[in-house]
Write a protein that holds these residues in place. Structure first.
Motif, short mmCIF file in Angstrom:
data_model
loop_
_atom_site.label_atom_id
_atom_site.label_comp_id
_atom_site.label_asym_id
_atom_site.label_seq_id
_atom_site.Cartn_x
_atom_site.Cartn_y
_atom_site.Cartn_z
N SER A 164 0.82 -1.20 0.00
CA SER A 164 0.00 0.00 0.00
C SER A 164 0.85 1.25 0.00
O SER A 164 1.97 1.27 0.49
CB SER A 164 -0.91 0.00 1.22
OG SER A 164 -0.15 0.19 2.38
N ASN A 202 0.24 3.76 1.78
CA ASN A 202 0.38 4.20 3.16
C ASN A 202 1.69 3.71 3.76
O ASN A 202 2.36 4.40 4.52
CB ASN A 202 -0.81 3.69 3.98
CG ASN A 202 -0.84 4.30 5.38
OD1 ASN A 202 -0.62 5.49 5.52
ND2 ASN A 202 -1.13 3.47 6.38
N LYS A 213 0.03 8.48 10.56
CA LYS A 213 -1.41 8.69 10.47
C LYS A 213 -1.83 10.10 10.84
O LYS A 213 -2.89 10.55 10.45
CB LYS A 213 -2.13 7.67 11.35
CG LYS A 213 -2.05 6.25 10.76
CD LYS A 213 -3.03 5.31 11.43
CE LYS A 213 -3.05 3.97 10.74
NZ LYS A 213 -4.03 3.04 11.29
N ASP A 229 -7.53 10.52 5.18
CA ASP A 229 -7.65 9.11 4.81
C ASP A 229 -7.45 8.84 3.32
O ASP A 229 -7.38 7.68 2.91
CB ASP A 229 -9.04 8.59 5.20
CG ASP A 229 -9.24 8.61 6.71
OD1 ASP A 229 -8.24 8.45 7.43
OD2 ASP A 229 -10.39 8.80 7.15
N ILE A 237 -7.45 5.00 3.30
CA ILE A 237 -7.56 4.37 4.60
C ILE A 237 -9.05 4.21 4.89
O ILE A 237 -9.75 5.16 5.27
CB ILE A 237 -6.87 5.21 5.69
CG1 ILE A 237 -5.39 5.41 5.36
CG2 ILE A 237 -7.01 4.54 7.06
CD1 ILE A 237 -4.66 6.32 6.32
N ASP A 283 -9.73 1.94 10.63
CA ASP A 283 -8.51 1.79 11.42
C ASP A 283 -7.75 0.51 11.07
O ASP A 283 -6.55 0.41 11.36
CB ASP A 283 -8.83 1.79 12.92
CG ASP A 283 -9.27 3.15 13.41
OD1 ASP A 283 -8.99 4.15 12.71
OD2 ASP A 283 -9.89 3.22 14.49
N ASN A 308 -6.62 -0.67 4.75
CA ASN A 308 -6.11 0.33 3.81
C ASN A 308 -6.16 -0.26 2.41
O ASN A 308 -5.79 -1.42 2.20
CB ASN A 308 -4.69 0.72 4.19
CG ASN A 308 -4.16 1.88 3.36
OD1 ASN A 308 -4.29 3.01 3.76
ND2 ASN A 308 -3.55 1.57 2.22
#
Length: 912
Positions: free
Chosen positions: A2, A4, A36, A299, A393, A396, A399
């Motif tokens: 990902s 992220n 985050k 997100d 995202i 929680d 993702n």
């Protein structure tokens, strides 16, 4: 993987000095937490920025430290502030990376990793497939890195290990070029816009021609820091110069010699031709990179990027060549060996002619001739890569990342030359190959009289490719588990369409009287060929190409329509690749020590469909043609395991186990079939493609020890072992069946021939000296050494005992630097031992297997900052004047010599 996760790594680089003294376990936790909240609270993150050479080296060390497998990197500081001529030149300082420069101007700068050559390196941009023009439209899986200017990139990642979530790497590894993300740019942390413009002038000392380059970058973000964009441009008109001396050899010549009336015949390898090839290139480039990044909330991260490169390498090659006709010069000619200490012929213990004085032979007729050729040789490459990436995202725990892209290639070659010939007098000709460089004595070879127009020749090549890809990747976090931290899973699909064609050789041989006039108004070669090396003749007649075109416009105007497409070297292919993967990420403790890592499986389905023209020659000579389409598909399973054990807060031990793959070259599997039927049915022969080739695969083991010291240094020691299966070569097989035909055949085709191994050790050390020896503040160095030993299981692959093409046993890099407030100096030294460059006919200019002798290069860069926002850079490359010498098997058997010259450049950059 990902996006992220990548963002977490980038943040780790930015705050690395702040967390340097924490444990690896705590660092990873802090990294996730900070990542985050970055989008929502960007001002709360303290960025400790270390600029310059040291900053770039520290960035690279931190990328390596927090990577999920064995990764090395260069950052924008290293490839921008001290820009190399190509990406390959920049990454050659990475441990285990070796480069092959495009000295002949026939393909591009290439990269080998850990003893495996360019055909085994998977090259991507932002993780997306790149298309390459290969060797003049062949070997398209070899990436030509000089097509992409370094200054439009944000960095390069060299991945030597493998994870299931990454695109399948080649046997050697993966090189990923990375474009910029505007909201991640350091220059935009405290202001909304940033721009730079630069001008560079470069000089090569062989011909003293000057080239120019302009580069510009502009980036912006809005006040809310959720929208950013950038635009980068490179435009250049460079000048490159090299002198090449080349010999093509013929094998198994029966040469007679006579000593005091006694005759004997020796079987020897002897020169077929000796070529002096001054290469003068004028490459022009236009490269554009642009992108937009949008983060509507904390997100969602949306990135669109676009990169286009147009590289047009125009060159002239005013060749002089001596031809020694096999039947006239070597067969049937008797050399007199009677005079003591003055033999007419010397053949060494390897059966190679080292010396021949034709005045001491009975050769009196034709067969010894000179050629002078004026060549126009243009190679044009256009690459486009564009895509959109969305990182989301979802909650929680989950993702998602979606990526869609297109990549295109448009390569054309336009080769045209006019040639003149004359016979040489054997009584004045001597070939002397007893030294490092061969020499010839031919005193009448450069006169203007007695030249005859031979012919004009035309060749065109075209390779067009399109690639489309889609990826959906997911990252699911597992809370409160003693072993697993998250799961990665996803799917990927891409399709590549290749249309490769080559023209027939268009030959124009009339207009002899008029063309002779074009030769007579030619001139001597303007610069001395291989100055200082004692080559004869150092200057020779060069015909005027433009005058020849005036007499016969067809030389310039003829194209595919007039000369036709060569079916022996043309094909179309579609390759579909579908991959699905699952990867579990580990997060636990072993004996109280933090252990992270991943274990996964990537399953890859490959489907090829190729079309080409098959020729069938009947016993009466009649040739029939048929369009043939072949298909082949296969699954490949690529497991991987990566473990990272934190021995303490600054030391880690890595273990990597994986299986990787490299697919056959497109052309090797295409049905380019030439079938010859014998009327007796006993001498049937065929040259065919092999759609059933298996991909080459490798089982890999890597153990790495990393120590990040309290003195800001980094020490890395790696050992690696690769077990390679199904290496592909072209071979001739006897008594073979041929589908669709009766009887047994002699088949020449590509086959999976041999397995092999590559193993070695890498040692690297980065050490700024400020904390270690305060009196040496500003000084620092980076040094690494790689030892590689590779070999085939079967001894008759190419030449026995020399391992895989592209592999040098000994490789050494050193970078020393000093940085002050207003200036910095860097010295970079690279060395690689002699190596097996290519099998005969594989991208070389020779039918024999090619080796290159040891090479070293010393570059010096000086960066001055005379005033705010202005920098001046002075560079000197190859200041020791290193040449390249290629040979055939034994170093005494000369093949090629390249004088690259020294290059100097000055550039001025203004930032605002």
């Amino acid at each position: 993987m990902s996006l992220n996760f990548h963002n977490k790594n980038k943040l780790a680089i930015a705050i690395s000095m702040a967390i340097f003294s924490t444990s690896l376990l705590n660092a990873n936790i802090a990294l996730a937490q900070e990542s985050k909240k970055t989008a929502a609270e960007p001002n709360e993150v303290e960025v400790i920025e270390v600029k310059g050479i040291l900053g770039s080296l520290k960035d690279a060390a931190q990328i390596k430290r927090y990577a999920d497998t064995v990764v090395d990197a260069i950052t924008s500081e290293d490839i921008g502030e001290f820009a190399d001529d190509s990406i390959a030149g920049a990454i050659q300082r990475i441990p285990g990376v070796q480069i092959e420069t495009d000295d002949a101007g026939t393909d591009g700068d290439r990269v080998s990793i850990r003893g495996l050559g360019p055909e085994f390196v998977n090259s991507t941009i932002n993780g997306r497939r790149l298309l390459s023009s290969g060797n003049e439209g062949r070997n398209l899986r070899k990436m030509n890195f000089n097509a992409f200017p370094p200054s439009v990139l944000s960095g390069v990642r060299v991945t030597k290990g493998s994870t299931a979530s990454r695109p399948e790497s080649g046997l050697a590894g993966q090189i990923d070029l990375q474009t910029m993300k505007p909201l991640d740019l350091r220059k935009l942390k405290k202001k909304n816009s940033y721009s730079t413009i630069g001008f560079r002038a470069g000089l090569n000392d062989i011909d003293d021609e000057t080239g120019f380059r302009v580069n510009a970058l502009s980036a912006f973000r809005n006040d809310d820091k959720d929208l950013g964009g950038y635009f980068a441009l490179v435009a250049s008109e460079e000048k490159n110069a090299r002198d090449q001396l080349r010999i093509n050899w013929g094998d198994d010549y029966q040469i007679s010699q006579q000593t005091n009336g006694e005759s004997e015949t020796v079987l020897a390898r002897a020169p077929k031709n000796i070529t002096m090839n001054p290469i003068r290139e004028s490459p022009s480039r236009l490269a554009i990179a642009t992108g937009i990044q949008y983060q509507p909330n904390e997100d969602v991260d949306i990135n669109w990027d676009f990169m286009y490169s147009h590289y047009n390498n125009k060159s002239t090659r005013n060749q002089f060549q001596v031809n020694l006709n096999q039947n006239s010069v070597w067969k049937g000619t008797v050399f007199d060996q009677s005079e003591a200490g003055n033999p007419g012929l010397v053949v060494d213990e390897n059966g190679t002619v080292r010396y021949a004085n034709l005045a001491q032979s009975d050769l009196t007729g034709s067969g010894l001739a000179a050629r002078t050729t004026a060549t126009k040789y243009d190679n044009e490459t256009k690459n486009l890569v564009s895509g959109i990436n969305v990182d989301w995202i979802i909650n929680d725990s989950l993702n998602a990342n979606f990526d869609a892209y297109v990549s295109t290639l448009d390569y054309t070659q336009n080769l045209r030359f006019v040639r003149f010939e004359k016979d040489l007098d054997p009584s004045t000709f001597i070939y002397d190959g007893t030294g490092d460089l061969p020499s010839i004595t031919a005193p009448d070879a450069d006169v203007l009289e007695d030249w005859n127009y031979s012919r004009a020749s035309i060749r065109e090549i075209s390779s067009e490719g399109e690639n489309y890809g889609l990826t959906a990747a997911f990252d699911y976090a597992i809370d409160n588990h003693d072993l697993f931290s998250s799961v990665y899973f996803g799917i990927h699909f891409d399709r590549t369409d290749i249309d490769a064609k080559r023209s027939k050789s268009g030959t124009l041989s009339d207009f002899a009287d008029e063309m002779l006039g074009a030769a007579l108004i030619g001139d001597r070669l303007p610069e001395e060929f291989l100055s200082g090396e004692g080559i004869s003749p150092s200057r020779y007649l060069v015909p005027l190409y433009s005058s020849a075109v005036t007499i016969d416009p067809r030389i310039e105007s003829y194209s595919w329509d007039e000369i036709g497409v060569d079916p022996d070297q043309s094909y179309e292919m579609t390759e579909d690749i579908f991959a699905v993967y699952g990867q579990v990420n580990l997060y636990t403790e072993v004996f109280g020590l933090p252990l992270t890592g991943n274990v996964g499986m990537r399953a890859v389905y490959t489907d090829n469909e190729a079309t080409a023209l098959q020729e069938l020659e009947l016993p009466d000579g009649e040739i029939t043609e048929e369009i043939v389409t072949t298909v082949n598909d296969y699954w490949t399973y690529l497991p991987s395991l990566n473990l990272n054990l934190a021995l303490n807060e600054n030391m880690a031990l890595r273990l990597g186990l994986s299986r990787t793959m490299s697919r056959p070259d497109y052309q090797d599997t295409a049905p380019i079939n030439r079938i010859r039927l014998d009327d007796e049915g006993v001498d049937n022969s065929a040259v065919i493609g092999n759609p059933a080739l298996n991909p080459m695969s490798s089982q890999n083991l890597d153990i790495t020890y990393e120590w990040y010291t309290k003195y800001d240094g980094a020490f890395v020691l790696s050992g690696f072992y690769k077990e390679i299966d199904d290496y592909i070569i072209k071979d001739t097989l006897v008594d073979q069946p041929l589908a669709g035909y009766d009887g047994l055949w002699e088949l020449t085709t590509n086959i999976n021939f041999s397995d092999g191994t590559a193993e070695g050790v890498e040692i690297g050390l980065l050490q700024p000296l400020e904390k270690l020896v305060p009196a040496l503040a500003g000084f620092g160095f980076s040094v690494n050494y790689t030892y590689v030993d590779s070999k085939f299981d079967k001894e008759n692959v190419g030449d026995a005992g020399f391992g895989f093409p592209g592999s040098s046993k000994d490789n050494f890099n050193f970078v020393g630097f000093y940085e002050a407030d207003w200036y910095a100096i860097r010295l970079a030294y690279t060395y690689r031992g002699s190596f097996f460059r290519s099998l005969g006919g594989t991208g070389s200019q020779s039918s024999t297997s090619r080796f290159s002798g040891e090479q070293e290069k010393l570059n010096v860069n000086l960066n001055l900052k005379p005033m705010k926002n202005v920098s001046v850079k002075l560079s000197a490359n190859n200041i020791t004047g290193q040449k390249r010498r290629d040979f055939y098997g034994d170093e005494s058997t000369f093949l090629d010599y390249f004088d690259r010259g020294r290059t100097y450049s000055v550039s001025v950059n203004y930032k605002f």
